[in-house]
Design an enzyme around this catalytic site. Sequence first.
Site, PDB file in Angstrom:
ATOM      1  CG  ASP A 138      36.961  44.420  46.230  1.00 23.59           C
ATOM      2  OD1 ASP A 138      37.708  43.814  45.810  1.00 23.59           O
ATOM      3  OD2 ASP A 138      36.818  45.644  45.906  1.00 23.59           O
TER       4      ASP A 138
HETATM    5  C1  BGC Z   1      39.350  46.170  43.763  1.00 25.90           C
HETATM    6  C2  BGC Z   1      38.264  45.457  42.691  1.00 25.90           C
HETATM    7  C3  BGC Z   1      39.178  44.105  41.832  1.00 25.90           C
HETATM    8  C4  BGC Z   1      39.737  43.276  42.855  1.00 25.90           C
HETATM    9  C5  BGC Z   1      40.835  42.272  42.294  1.00 25.90           C
HETATM   10  C6  BGC Z   1      40.221  45.127  44.472  1.00 25.90           C
HETATM   11  O1  BGC Z   1      40.918  45.934  45.048  1.00 25.90           O
HETATM   12  O2  BGC Z   1      38.507  47.160  44.350  1.00 25.90           O
HETATM   13  O3  BGC Z   1      37.532  45.991  41.935  1.00 25.90           O
HETATM   14  O4  BGC Z   1      38.404  43.697  41.063  1.00 25.90           O
HETATM   15  O5  BGC Z   1      40.698  44.187  43.759  1.00 25.90           O
HETATM   16  O6  BGC Z   1      41.773  42.942  41.574  1.00 25.90           O
END
Ligand code: BGC
Length: 718
Positions: free
Chosen positions: A257
């Site tokens: 993540d």
């Molecule tokens: C989220 C993810 C997301 C990523 C990219 C993170 O803050 O938890 O679900 O895909 O950001 O935007």
Amino acid sequence: MMTIKKALAIASVFISTNTVAQTDAAINAKIDALVKKMTVEEKVAMIHASSSFTSGGVSRLGIPELVMSDGPHGVRLEHGRDWNADKITTDASTYLPTGVCLAATWNPQLGYAYGSVLGSEAAYRGKDVILGPGINIIRTPLNGRNFEYQSEDPFLVSKMVVGYIKGVQDQGVAACVKHYALNNQEILRNSIDVHLSERALREIYLPGFKAAVQEGKVLTLMGSYNKVRGQWATQNRYLMNDILKKEWGFKGAVISDWGAVHSTMQALWNGCDIEMGTDLSMLPNPNYGKFFFGDTVTTMVKNGVVPEYLLDDKVKRILYVMMKTSALDGTRKKGQFNTKAHQETARKVAEEGIVLLKNEASLLPLDKSKVKSIAVIGFNAERPQALGGGSSQIKALYEITPLQGIQSLAGNNIQITYAPGYNINRGATADQLSINKAAEAAANADVAIVVGGWTHGYDYTVWKDNAYDAEDTDKPDMRMPFGQDQLIKAVLKANPNTIVVLMGGGPIDMSEWVDQTKSIVQAWYPGMEGGNALAKVLFGQINPSGKLPMTFPKKLEDVPAHKLGQYPGDSVKVYYMDDIYVGYRYYDTYKVTPQFAFGHGLSYSSFEYSNLKVQKSGKSGTVTFTVRNTGKTAGAEVAQVYVKQEKSALQRPEKELKGFQKVFLQPGASKTVTITLNEEAFQYYNDVQSKWVSEAGAFQVLVGGASNAIRLSGKLSF
Ligand code: BGC
């Protein structure tokens, strides 16, 4: 710059990578040959971000960057390489109903259609990976991201996730199942350390991911922000190496993540393949070499501190994803964008996902020839929702609000008045003047429709201000904000023919008005066509068939995570002492009556169940029964099959969902449904023995239209 001749020579290596005949062995041979040509620096470039949504490529060898996009219910607006939202209009796209609405359809075929829309639009927009589906188990109604997720039940998640992934990947784009694992709350998501029993992990929190890997053949997976048993999830040896890669045989790439990697060594050794989002402090020009998977890794490999095969394994996994998605040879299908068919899929999912919770005195469906005036009340009736919620935000090509949908279906013969009734302003209490105006509008109309519930912010920059269903934040409680309880009570008093429509990612506390309200509809966040779908349900052009993918408890204190376990934890640790008793597994076993049960959802028709036959063959069972539409309207029933073990060595829940089928029936028609229960349907994870066990003994097979509406029961013994 690469010469054309060189590019063609490289491309020839990859010719026909996407033909079915292309075996993994052949792909791996090509990957090996390519990796042999790469320098350590080139390999390292591939395992960390090169911009906000890309990881590095090697242009010398014709390897492009891997381009990713959120997900999970549309292709996100373009944020450029440096997170600045692009000022373009070509990224306005199809906005599908969010994950929880998809799950409420209980229709895996729609999961496939939904994934196909995403995959096709992602391909059109030049993306290799769509960052979805999000499938974390709904443990508490407060979790800000429940709207993106699917269910409290691992079986339902497992069935829905496979279709979604195949739909995406059949378009030549990789899906990315997230957030692995135990990211069940947003509060403290960057620090919390989740502790739980092995049994809860195996029975509740992992099956969806396992199905994504083994049945869906998902090509990428995202590690979550939280810790699990003391180690960050994204660099967690047990989750990534032991379970995901060894036990389940995951061949694709693990993407962190954004900012979830915390140390080079652990992440290198413990299964993370691509590090995204770590240090953005130097925007718009971050130094990607400073990432944990940046220059440090180059030095470590060159100095022999870590073996090169470790780096190679990551690069090979990324190339595998690229080969499987034809990212290297340019043969990926072009994809389509904003087509009528995509919008129709969005509408169909909403039509099948909207749940009729309550309907007394046949207030619904509204009869167009009889109703002369409608008061539409509530801010959510005219609030677009697509841009809210955090990273899942979508710049929708258009979004039909509930008010627009009702207006356009009602036509000119029905007089529609609108009163907001409240203001979206966190902390605001009821505004008596707005309530009075709404009550007056209700009193002067044949019918009142209050559209309220949760909301999730207007856009990314201010998404947390007034957002309840949003990333990085949880709801404070289950009470509706902005004085909506007072509003509903006032409207009900002014007009008993009031329908309450609730938007949002999950339940609210309805105790103050549920008994006096004849009709309640759960509309979730129903996507760009949501207003049209809702209007069709209200006027009976669509016979509702959605069923709750989660229990709606009466009050927050009833929720097992809060009653038995911990939430949100003490800022360092959270103990899931609710264990396997998540959702209906708790309510049924502990005899706590919910407001609306898991699997509940009404229809304008009625269905009769009969002729149950339960047969054993070896360690499996076959369940056959008949469902008949006894009403006057064509419609669909989701027939659900639960299993209950009568006596077990370890305690088991009262019942567990192990099969379901959505049956479409004309009035008077009936259908024989056959559901196979394989050996797994009878097993549980015995954490004394550390394995799944099949115990001898009697099992009840319970069939019905909701977890609390069992119509038939049979038995079989092993
Ligand atoms: C989220 C993810 C997301 C990523 C990219 C993170 O803050 O938890 O679900 O895909 O950001 O935007």
